[in-house]
Every structure is written in C-alpha cells, then in structure tokens.
Design an enzyme around this catalytic site. Structure first.
Site, PDB file in Angstrom:
ATOM      1  N   HIS A  68      28.452  84.904 128.083  1.00 26.44           N
ATOM      2  CA  HIS A  68      28.822  85.342 129.432  1.00 26.44           C
ATOM      3  C   HIS A  68      27.868  86.402 129.933  1.00 26.44           C
ATOM      4  O   HIS A  68      27.149  87.052 129.156  1.00 26.44           O
ATOM      5  CB  HIS A  68      30.276  85.840 129.479  1.00 26.44           C
ATOM      6  CG  HIS A  68      30.436  87.268 129.086  1.00 26.44           C
ATOM      7  ND1 HIS A  68      30.342  88.295 129.989  1.00 26.44           N
ATOM      8  CD2 HIS A  68      30.693  87.850 127.892  1.00 26.44           C
ATOM      9  CE1 HIS A  68      30.536  89.454 129.355  1.00 26.44           C
ATOM     10  NE2 HIS A  68      30.747  89.212 128.091  1.00 26.44           N
ATOM     11  N   CYS A  69      27.849  86.563 131.258  1.00 24.55           N
ATOM     12  CA  CYS A  69      27.119  87.640 131.918  1.00 24.55           C
ATOM     13  C   CYS A  69      28.058  88.231 132.967  1.00 24.55           C
ATOM     14  O   CYS A  69      29.266  88.122 132.812  1.00 24.55           O
ATOM     15  CB  CYS A  69      25.815  87.106 132.536  1.00 24.55           C
ATOM     16  SG  CYS A  69      26.075  85.849 133.806  1.00 24.55           S
ATOM     17  N   ARG A  70      27.548  88.816 134.010  1.00 26.83           N
ATOM     18  CA  ARG A  70      28.424  89.417 135.019  1.00 26.83           C
ATOM     19  C   ARG A  70      29.092  88.331 135.881  1.00 26.83           C
ATOM     20  O   ARG A  70      30.298  88.297 136.010  1.00 26.83           O
ATOM     21  CB  ARG A  70      27.625  90.372 135.919  1.00 26.83           C
ATOM     22  CG  ARG A  70      28.293  90.671 137.238  1.00 26.83           C
ATOM     23  CD  ARG A  70      28.931  91.974 137.508  1.00 26.83           C
ATOM     24  NE  ARG A  70      28.469  93.100 136.803  1.00 26.83           N
ATOM     25  CZ  ARG A  70      29.291  94.014 136.285  1.00 26.83           C
ATOM     26  NH1 ARG A  70      30.583  93.889 136.411  1.00 26.83           N
ATOM     27  NH2 ARG A  70      28.817  95.054 135.656  1.00 26.83           N
TER      28      ARG A  70
END
Length: 175
Positions: free
Chosen positions: A61-63
C-alpha cells in the site's frame, strides 16, 4: 497485480499476511497502518523481510494507491513468487473504511511538505524584498524556480536533501 479492498486486506493480515508500506520513511512515521512495515519503493530489491517465507501473502500500500499501481511491476518482482496484492486506495481508503491508523503528530511533516513550505516562504520573501528594497532580490525567486525545474527533471532535490539533515528530521534518517 491484483487489488484487494481494505477490509479484505485486514482479513488476510489476521491470517498472517505481511503488509508493506511503500512510502518513504518520513511519510510512514507521520501516519501509518499499525501492522505495516515500511519498505520504500527505492529499497524493495534489498528488503529481507520480503524474502522470508515464500508462501507468505504480501499486501502493498501507499497513500492513495497511485504509487502502488505505478510500481506494480517492481512490487510483483519483489514479491518473488509470493501471493501479492495492492490494497485498493491505499491508506486513504483504509481510513475511509474506518480501519485503525496510527498517527504521530510529533513526527515532522513529510519532506515534500517541508520543501513546499520552505520554497514558498523564500519565494514570498524574495518577491516582497524585490518590491520594497531592490529588484536584485528577484534573483532569489529565479534561483528557486531553477531549483524546482532541475528537481522535476532530474529527480534530485537539493532542498529536500538539506531539510532531511535538519535536527527535527533526525529520527527519519536511514543508515
């Protein structure tokens, strides 16, 4: 790579999956999913935690999900045969789903935000000084504009490197 909604990702975490935050350490320090380990995209190749247990499920995941989608090929390669997913919508979707997030308000803002504040303040100062004291102060906004252009074209931001060395960012430095 396949995507997975946040609630389904949480279910896989409960079954032993490894959640990997591919954002930079400064972003992870400020706000993160509690179970996530931080392995920035730039360090995927030398991340030993990704090579432990080939049968382990990996969740990236990222933002917002944009960085994971843009780097899907690199994430798939780093997964090295493991079952791997991208968490749809990243940390933002995780929060919208009402899932737990750890925040550290004492952590400094992300380096990108620090650069924006510093450059914005210096641009404003240079422009105000040029309007009131001397037109020579227009060299400051010109220099900053050239620096931003160079950073955008090359990927190297001298201001970010300088700010990363500041005392308030000491905890974010990587060995």
């Amino acid at each position: 790579m396949k995507t997975i909604p946040p609630r389904a990702a949480l279910a896989l975490l409960d079954q032993g999956a490894l959640l990997v935050d591919i954002r930079e350490a400064d972003e992870h320090a400020r706000e993160r999913i509690p179970a996530a380990c931080c392995v920035p995209v730039s360090r995927l190749a030398d991340a030993p935690q990704l090579r432990q247990g080939a049968s382990r499920t990996l969740l990236f995941h990222c933002r917002s999900g944009m960085r994971t989608r843009a780097n899907a090929a690199a994430l798939q390669a780093a997964a090295a045969g493991c079952e791997a997913y991208i968490v749809e919508g990243g940390l933002d979707a995780w929060k919208r789903a009402g899932l737990p997030v750890a925040r550290d308000r004492r952590a400094p803002p992300e380096l990108n935000r620090q650069v924006q504040v510093a450059v914005g303040g210096l641009l404003l100062l240079g422009t105000a000084l040029a309007a009131t004291a001397s037109p020579w102060f227009l060299l400051l906004p010109g220099f900053l504009g050239a620096g931003l252009l160079f950073a955008g074209l090359s990927g190297f931001c001298g201001m970010a490197r300088l700010l990363a060395r500041m005392p308030w960012n000491k905890a974010l430095r990587t060995p």
